[in-house]
Design an enzyme around this catalytic site. Structure first.
Site, PDB file in Angstrom:
ATOM      1  CG  MET A 217      -1.593   1.187   1.581  1.00 37.37           C
ATOM      2  SD  MET A 217      -2.864   1.049   3.010  1.00 37.37           S
ATOM      3  CE  MET A 217      -1.696   0.553   4.322  1.00 37.37           C
ATOM      4  CG  HIS A 218       2.270   3.042  -3.064  1.00 34.19           C
ATOM      5  ND1 HIS A 218       2.183   1.807  -3.622  1.00 34.19           N
ATOM      6  CD2 HIS A 218       2.637   4.093  -4.199  1.00 34.19           C
ATOM      7  CE1 HIS A 218       1.888   2.041  -4.987  1.00 34.19           C
ATOM      8  NE2 HIS A 218       2.202   3.411  -5.199  1.00 34.19           N
ATOM      9  NE  ARG A 219      -1.890   5.112  -6.350  1.00 34.44           N
ATOM     10  CZ  ARG A 219      -0.863   4.228  -7.142  1.00 34.44           C
ATOM     11  NH1 ARG A 219      -0.992   2.960  -7.100  1.00 34.44           N
ATOM     12  NH2 ARG A 219       0.091   4.877  -7.614  1.00 34.44           N
ATOM     13  CG  ASP A 294      -2.504   1.222  -2.612  1.00 29.69           C
ATOM     14  OD1 ASP A 294      -1.113   0.900  -2.626  1.00 29.69           O
ATOM     15  OD2 ASP A 294      -2.568   2.181  -1.644  1.00 29.69           O
TER      16      ASP A 294
END
Ligand code: UD1
Ligand code: UDP
Length: 373
Positions: A217-219, A294
């Site tokens: 996850m990094h958005r 994501d």
């Protein structure tokens, strides 16, 4: 501004700056290198930590960038400052090197900066690898980057017919569009073989047959908002309570920073590990019972490797992963994250890879060789 051409053979500048661009440009670079084409690499330095950058050059045995910029930002600085710094540095390099065409991949600030500068210099053409993707979500900085880059490109390389249709519907000339497949298939095929040959142990001390879920996850639109980040963590804790399977989470530096900023901690069962190299990450994806992510590239890889995926977003610019049945959108809603996991865990991996045959890099270089002047 005009650039006087020195070269009859196209001189290709590969402009990249982040982890996914290094990975997805690697098949193009390998082909350019193997057939001794006239090219060089420019790295904007957008990603700079060892495990987000150098690790991939080493592992994928890529040649060093001829030009290495540095655009590190302090936390208070924004996209304008980021882009501005890249623009001025890239302009100097392009005017000096006089490439005939610059090639960018994907939708990052590096991509927009490279395409924008080149489009303003007479005599330099722009090639966009992975063109035509749309999430129709303008909250994503990447969506703006994609649209602008597509509309200033001379060569558009959409991965699928669907992406081509989108470009045509936006009025882009069919003459500029070449469906090539996605270079991620080339990267997965080439590097999975290398990973298997090396016979490495499973990363992070995992045992070969130990069941686990894989998570990334990094958005910006997930991790920069405390309520959304917290909601995803609640979703993960419910997934772990239900399945009792550990969730391995190689954490992006942005996420690590935002967890600290918000004072949030990971729930029980979610194991924070350092970002993996590509060979390790591919093996983790291949062995995972389920992937939660994501990431754009991870959605594609899950689909290619036939591992069910729950996407922690409400939209995707990779709808092919949904129509094949290998992916489901859960957003940051804990209820949907758990129900998505329940739905996907029992999926039979019978879908076909919609992203091509693993020869996209070769096709892209050949089109540029034949057409760029
Ligand atoms: C960028 C791209 C995103 C892509 C992602 C791939 C944009 C707008 N975003 O997001 O589309 O999916 O890369 O991973 O271009 N940081 C480090 N070390 C690094 C890189 C980043 O510590 O090597 C930290 C820094 O605090 C930095 C923050 O992460 O300020 C965000 O980095 P940035 O490159 O702006 O965006 P990403 O979230 O990585
Ligand atoms: N990846 C990796 N190690 C990790 C996480 C991801 O090598 O710990 C690879 C993954 O296989 C994919 C790419 O990084 O090819 C995706 O990058 P990211 O999720 O950062 O960006 P996005 O695809 O969302 O732009």
């Amino acid at each position: 501004m005009a650039v006087k051409k020195k070269h009859q053979r196209p001189k290709i500048a590969v402009v990249l700056g982040t982890r996914p661009e290094i990975i997805k440009m690697s098949p193009v670079i390998r082909y350019l290198e193997r057939f001794k084409k006239d090219y060089f690499i420019v790295h904007t330095g957008q990603h700079y930590s060892f495990e987000m950058d150098r690790l991939f050059f080493k592992e994928l045995e890529l040649p060093e960038p001829k030009h290495q910029l540095s655009v590190h930002l302090a936390p208070s600085q924004g996209h304008g400052e980021h882009l501005g710094r890249m623009l001025s540095h890239l302009e100097k390099i392009f005017l000096d090197e006089k490439p005939s065409v610059i090639a960018v991949q994907g939708d990052t600030n590096t991509v927009l900066a490279g395409a924008l500068v080149a489009s303003k210099i007479h005599g330099i053409q722009v090639a966009h690898v992975e063109a035509g993707l749309r999430s129709y979500d303008r909250e994503m900085p990447e969506e703006i980057n994609r649209i602008l880059t597509d509309h200033i490109s001379d060569y558009l390389f959409p991965p699928t017919q669907l992406a081509k249709k989108i470009l045509l519907s936006e009025g882009i000339s069919a003459k500029k569009i070449h469906v090539t497949g996605n270079t991620i298939v080339d990267a997965v095929v080439q590097n999975m073989k290398i990973a298997e040959k090396k016979g490495l142990p499973m990363p992070y001390g995992l045992k070969t047959n130990e069941p686990f879920f894989l998570m990334t996850m990094h958005r910006q639109e997930n991790v920069d908002f405390k309520d959304r980040l917290k909601a995803i963590l609640i979703g993960l804790s419910r997934v772990h309570e239900h399945f009792k399977i550990p969730i391995i989470f190689p954490m992006h530096p942005r996420t690590e920073k935002m967890l600290k900023t918000f004072g949030l901690t990971l729930p029980a069962g979610v194991r924070h590990v350092a970002p993996a190299g590509f060979l390790d990450f591919l093996r983790l994806e291949g062995k995972a019972k389920l992937i939660l992510s994501d990431s754009g590239g991870v959605q594609e890889e899950a689909c290619i490797l036939k591992v069910p995926c729950v996407t922690l977003r409400t939209t995707t610019e990779r709808p092919e992963t949904l129509t094949t049945g290998g992916n489901v959108l859960a957003g940051y809603d804990p209820v949907k994250i758990l129900s998505g996991a329940k739905k996907m865990i029992s999926k039979k991996a019978v879908w076909k890879n919609p992203f091509g045959d693993g020869r996209s890099g070769e096709r892209i270089v050949q089109i540029l060789e034949n057409q760029a002047t």
